[in-house]
Design a protein around this motif. Sequence first.
Motif, short mmCIF file in Angstrom:
data_model
loop_
_atom_site.label_atom_id
_atom_site.label_comp_id
_atom_site.label_asym_id
_atom_site.label_seq_id
_atom_site.Cartn_x
_atom_site.Cartn_y
_atom_site.Cartn_z
N SER A 42 0.87 -1.17 0.00
CA SER A 42 0.00 0.00 0.00
C SER A 42 0.91 1.23 0.00
O SER A 42 2.01 1.20 0.56
CB SER A 42 -0.91 0.01 1.23
N VAL A 74 -1.15 2.36 -11.99
CA VAL A 74 -2.54 2.51 -11.55
C VAL A 74 -3.07 3.88 -11.98
O VAL A 74 -2.32 4.84 -12.10
CB VAL A 74 -2.68 2.36 -10.01
N TYR A 76 -4.88 7.39 -11.57
CA TYR A 76 -4.85 8.35 -10.47
C TYR A 76 -5.89 9.43 -10.71
O TYR A 76 -5.95 10.03 -11.78
CB TYR A 76 -3.46 8.99 -10.34
N VAL A 82 -2.76 4.36 -2.48
CA VAL A 82 -2.95 3.22 -3.39
C VAL A 82 -3.03 2.00 -2.47
O VAL A 82 -2.12 1.76 -1.68
CB VAL A 82 -1.78 3.09 -4.39
N PRO A 83 -4.12 1.23 -2.54
CA PRO A 83 -4.31 0.13 -1.58
C PRO A 83 -3.43 -1.10 -1.87
O PRO A 83 -2.91 -1.27 -2.97
CB PRO A 83 -5.79 -0.22 -1.76
N ALA A 86 -2.94 -3.47 -5.43
CA ALA A 86 -3.42 -2.68 -6.57
C ALA A 86 -2.77 -3.09 -7.90
O ALA A 86 -3.34 -2.84 -8.95
CB ALA A 86 -3.19 -1.19 -6.33
#
Length: 129
Positions: A42, A74, A76, A82-83, A86
């Motif tokens: 994360s 990822v 945005y 950001v988990p 991801a």
Amino acid sequence: MINRRTYQNAAALGIAGFALLLTMSAAFAFSASFAWCSGSPSFALTDVPPGTARLQFAMTDLNVPSFHHGGGTVAYSGQPAVPCGAFASGFTGPSPPAGQVHTYQFTVKALGPNGAVLATTTTRRKFPE
């Protein structure tokens, strides 16, 4: 934050110099930190540049930089984090030999809609902790 001296220096450099100083000041503010978890880590994000459309992550084992750990990209849209997990694929987590502690570094690039790099930052953490 841009101060009076920055403006004076930029004036001496002209418009191109001013644009460069603005870009540099934004790039220095961008930062990230991460925590290990199941799957990809994360990430906490700070001062992501305006206009960022995607974040690109790449991990390097600083003890064995030739080993390719991969990373991920990822979308945005202003989120502060950001988990875990991801990165859908293309990422190999930390894997130092038994009994060793390695330092891992993520390079994070903020990408504009056209793929241009707006800013880059790095963050490091040991594994296991």
